[in-house]
Design a protein around this motif. Structure first.
Motif, PDB file in Angstrom:
ATOM      1  N   GLY A  51     -33.288   1.069  16.948  1.00  0.00           N
ATOM      2  CA  GLY A  51     -33.384   2.460  17.408  1.00  0.00           C
ATOM      3  C   GLY A  51     -32.043   3.157  17.526  1.00  0.00           C
ATOM      4  O   GLY A  51     -31.985   4.336  17.903  1.00  0.00           O
ATOM      5  N   LYS A  52     -30.942   2.446  17.216  1.00  0.00           N
ATOM      6  CA  LYS A  52     -29.618   3.066  17.302  1.00  0.00           C
ATOM      7  C   LYS A  52     -29.476   4.149  16.247  1.00  0.00           C
ATOM      8  O   LYS A  52     -29.907   3.967  15.111  1.00  0.00           O
ATOM      9  CB  LYS A  52     -28.540   2.018  16.996  1.00  0.00           C
ATOM     10  CG  LYS A  52     -28.030   1.275  18.167  1.00  0.00           C
ATOM     11  CD  LYS A  52     -26.865   0.407  17.700  1.00  0.00           C
ATOM     12  CE  LYS A  52     -26.317  -0.377  18.857  1.00  0.00           C
ATOM     13  NZ  LYS A  52     -25.220  -1.212  18.467  1.00  0.00           N
ATOM     14  N   ALA A  53     -28.820   5.256  16.647  1.00  0.00           N
ATOM     15  CA  ALA A  53     -28.568   6.310  15.657  1.00  0.00           C
ATOM     16  C   ALA A  53     -27.493   5.823  14.693  1.00  0.00           C
ATOM     17  O   ALA A  53     -26.441   5.343  15.124  1.00  0.00           O
ATOM     18  CB  ALA A  53     -28.115   7.573  16.363  1.00  0.00           C
ATOM     19  N   TYR A  60     -18.932  12.255  16.129  1.00  0.00           N
ATOM     20  CA  TYR A  60     -19.042  12.333  14.665  1.00  0.00           C
ATOM     21  C   TYR A  60     -20.503  12.483  14.250  1.00  0.00           C
ATOM     22  O   TYR A  60     -21.381  11.774  14.747  1.00  0.00           O
ATOM     23  CB  TYR A  60     -18.521  11.054  13.992  1.00  0.00           C
ATOM     24  CG  TYR A  60     -17.105  10.682  14.309  1.00  0.00           C
ATOM     25  CD1 TYR A  60     -16.169  11.630  14.700  1.00  0.00           C
ATOM     26  CD2 TYR A  60     -16.692   9.356  14.196  1.00  0.00           C
ATOM     27  CE1 TYR A  60     -14.860  11.273  14.978  1.00  0.00           C
ATOM     28  CE2 TYR A  60     -15.384   8.987  14.468  1.00  0.00           C
ATOM     29  CZ  TYR A  60     -14.477   9.941  14.870  1.00  0.00           C
ATOM     30  OH  TYR A  60     -13.194   9.583  15.138  1.00  0.00           O
ATOM     31  N   LEU A  61     -20.740  13.367  13.287  1.00  0.00           N
ATOM     32  CA  LEU A  61     -22.089  13.537  12.730  1.00  0.00           C
ATOM     33  C   LEU A  61     -21.996  13.469  11.209  1.00  0.00           C
ATOM     34  O   LEU A  61     -21.168  14.167  10.608  1.00  0.00           O
ATOM     35  CB  LEU A  61     -22.665  14.894  13.182  1.00  0.00           C
ATOM     36  CG  LEU A  61     -24.026  15.287  12.603  1.00  0.00           C
ATOM     37  CD1 LEU A  61     -25.103  14.277  12.981  1.00  0.00           C
ATOM     38  CD2 LEU A  61     -24.435  16.679  13.104  1.00  0.00           C
ATOM     39  N   SER A  62     -22.841  12.634  10.607  1.00  0.00           N
ATOM     40  CA  SER A  62     -22.817  12.498   9.151  1.00  0.00           C
ATOM     41  C   SER A  62     -23.185  13.819   8.472  1.00  0.00           C
ATOM     42  O   SER A  62     -24.133  14.500   8.892  1.00  0.00           O
ATOM     43  CB  SER A  62     -23.826  11.418   8.728  1.00  0.00           C
ATOM     44  OG  SER A  62     -24.108  11.565   7.347  1.00  0.00           O
ATOM     45  N   PRO A  63     -22.468  14.187   7.400  1.00  0.00           N
ATOM     46  CA  PRO A  63     -22.799  15.444   6.699  1.00  0.00           C
ATOM     47  C   PRO A  63     -24.183  15.407   6.061  1.00  0.00           C
ATOM     48  O   PRO A  63     -24.755  16.453   5.759  1.00  0.00           O
ATOM     49  CB  PRO A  63     -21.707  15.549   5.625  1.00  0.00           C
ATOM     50  CG  PRO A  63     -21.155  14.172   5.470  1.00  0.00           C
ATOM     51  CD  PRO A  63     -21.322  13.493   6.795  1.00  0.00           C
ATOM     52  N   ILE A 259     -19.158   6.765   9.109  1.00  0.00           N
ATOM     53  CA  ILE A 259     -19.805   6.976  10.421  1.00  0.00           C
ATOM     54  C   ILE A 259     -20.870   5.898  10.666  1.00  0.00           C
ATOM     55  O   ILE A 259     -21.018   5.365  11.755  1.00  0.00           O
ATOM     56  CB  ILE A 259     -20.405   8.404  10.481  1.00  0.00           C
ATOM     57  CG1 ILE A 259     -19.248   9.407  10.441  1.00  0.00           C
ATOM     58  CG2 ILE A 259     -21.277   8.607  11.707  1.00  0.00           C
ATOM     59  CD1 ILE A 259     -19.658  10.843  10.257  1.00  0.00           C
ATOM     60  N   ARG A 260     -21.577   5.546   9.599  1.00  0.00           N
ATOM     61  CA  ARG A 260     -22.615   4.507   9.685  1.00  0.00           C
ATOM     62  C   ARG A 260     -22.003   3.150  10.076  1.00  0.00           C
ATOM     63  O   ARG A 260     -22.527   2.410  10.904  1.00  0.00           O
ATOM     64  CB  ARG A 260     -23.311   4.421   8.326  1.00  0.00           C
ATOM     65  CG  ARG A 260     -24.578   3.613   8.257  1.00  0.00           C
ATOM     66  CD  ARG A 260     -25.230   3.868   6.922  1.00  0.00           C
ATOM     67  NE  ARG A 260     -25.778   5.215   6.844  1.00  0.00           N
ATOM     68  CZ  ARG A 260     -27.032   5.519   7.151  1.00  0.00           C
ATOM     69  NH1 ARG A 260     -27.877   4.568   7.487  1.00  0.00           N
ATOM     70  NH2 ARG A 260     -27.457   6.758   7.097  1.00  0.00           N
ATOM     71  N   CYS A 262     -19.227   2.640  11.696  1.00  0.00           N
ATOM     72  CA  CYS A 262     -18.806   2.697  13.109  1.00  0.00           C
ATOM     73  C   CYS A 262     -20.034   2.561  14.010  1.00  0.00           C
ATOM     74  O   CYS A 262     -20.013   1.837  15.011  1.00  0.00           O
ATOM     75  CB  CYS A 262     -18.095   4.020  13.411  1.00  0.00           C
ATOM     76  SG  CYS A 262     -16.553   4.209  12.530  1.00  0.00           S
ATOM     77  N   ALA A 263     -21.119   3.264  13.636  1.00  0.00           N
ATOM     78  CA  ALA A 263     -22.341   3.230  14.454  1.00  0.00           C
ATOM     79  C   ALA A 263     -22.954   1.833  14.483  1.00  0.00           C
ATOM     80  O   ALA A 263     -23.548   1.414  15.482  1.00  0.00           O
ATOM     81  CB  ALA A 263     -23.348   4.238  13.912  1.00  0.00           C
ATOM     82  N   MET A 264     -22.809   1.095  13.395  1.00  0.00           N
ATOM     83  CA  MET A 264     -23.374  -0.263  13.324  1.00  0.00           C
ATOM     84  C   MET A 264     -22.454  -1.285  13.991  1.00  0.00           C
ATOM     85  O   MET A 264     -22.809  -2.459  14.103  1.00  0.00           O
ATOM     86  CB  MET A 264     -23.616  -0.661  11.866  1.00  0.00           C
ATOM     87  CG  MET A 264     -24.727   0.131  11.198  1.00  0.00           C
ATOM     88  SD  MET A 264     -24.759  -0.088   9.413  1.00  0.00           S
ATOM     89  CE  MET A 264     -25.667  -1.607   9.281  1.00  0.00           C
ATOM     90  N   GLY A 265     -21.264  -0.842  14.365  1.00  0.00           N
ATOM     91  CA  GLY A 265     -20.316  -1.764  15.008  1.00  0.00           C
ATOM     92  C   GLY A 265     -19.559  -2.619  14.018  1.00  0.00           C
ATOM     93  O   GLY A 265     -18.885  -3.572  14.407  1.00  0.00           O
TER      94      GLY A 265
END
Ligand code: FES
Length: 293
Positions: A51-53, A60-63, A259-260, A262-265
């Motif tokens: 459920g993680k974005a 940061y928001l992906s384009p 960004i992905r 970073c979001a996934m660690g």
């Protein structure tokens, strides 16, 4: 029999050329194929299994998901359409698919029409941009939408300079509360993305026509100096339109990927922020010299 007729009757790929003419179409097939595969996969995976974005990381928001909307009615669609990217990607996809440069590239490399100069092609008759291909005429309207997107992506870079003082939560969202000024690798990646997209969009042939079309170029310098200046700037970008087109496409993909990750660690985003105390002190100094309260 003319050479042209002979090539048509011999069929696709038949040529007397001895050089590696097939390298260019192959290069574009690999490039466009990889990008399309990645963009489709990324668009279909805005969230991880937990459920993680994956479309954002703190500021940061992906384009590929900007501006972010996730209305409830999306859940009523078939599973492969239940992604917020669906509401966004039609615009850049339509803009690129109808771009004059991309048309040349994919007509030659994907439709093989023709795959190279003096190389046999599958179609004997050129139908022009009629019937299904009439949609290519929408390019100028996609341009208007693309111009709005430049503003949105530039605003995203501004937002990427504001870090949540209370940190980023486990779902990758900024925790509610005050924000402080900061900059990270992701901010630079996003800024470069907005810059490349602006270079690509502002060098568009339709935009060149918009700023300079319909003018009498014998008198334009005196009669419309601003439009003449703009037309010159757009022309400079237009001369390298292919390079802007390819670089901006690759960088959009990389920005989402960064960004992905970073979001996934998987990657740690290097960034620094002004501590709230320093930021507040600077703010006070700004107010004193700015004369506001
Ligand atoms: Fe390429 Fe308009 S011609 S973006």
């Amino acid at each position: 029999m003319s050479a042209e007729t002979e090539l048509h009757t011999r069929g696709l790929g038949v040529t007397q050329r001895k050089d590696a003419w097939w390298l260019e179409p192959l290069f574009y097939q690999c490039l466009f194929g990889s990008f399309l595969l990645y963009a489709t996969w990324a668009g279909l995976h805005p969230w991880g299994p937990d459920g993680k974005a994956y479309y954002e990381y703190g500021p940061y928001l992906s384009p590929m998901f900007s501006p972010f909307f996730n209305p409830d009615w999306l859940k009523l669609l078939p599973w492969f359409m239940q992604t917020p990217a669906l509401l966004i990607l039609w615009a850049p996809a339509g803009f690129r698919a109808t771009c004059y440069y991309y048309r040349k590239a994919y007509y030659r490399s994907i439709f093989m029409d023709p795959p190279g100069c003096a190389v046999g092609e599958p179609c004997v008759k050129y139908g022009g941009e009629t019937r299904f291909f009439l949609f290519q005429n929408l390019h100028r309207y996609f341009l208007y939408v693309a111009l709005i997107f430049i503003g949105i992506l530039t605003y995203d870079v501004w937002l990427a300079l504001w870090w949540p003082v209370n940190g980023i939560d486990a779902m990758n969202h900024s925790v509610e509360g005050p924000k402080t000024l900061g900059i990270g690798m992701g901010t630079v990646v996003m800024a470069l993305n907005a810059y490349l997209l602006a270079g690509y969009t502002l060098g568009c042939h339709a935009f060149r026509h918009l700023v300079g079309g319909g003018l009498d170029f014998l008198k334009v310098k005196e009669s419309h100096p601003v439009r003449f200046l703009l037309w010159n700037l757009v022309t400079r970008l237009n001369e390298k339109h292919m390079q802007w087109a390819l670089l901006s496409m690759l960088w959009v993909g990389f920005t989402d990927f960064y960004i992905r990750m970073c979001a996934m660690g998987v990657w740690q985003d290097p960034h620094f922020t002004l501590s709230p105390m320093v930021f507040s002190a600077l703010n006070d100094v700004g107010h004193i010299f700015g004369g506001s309260n």
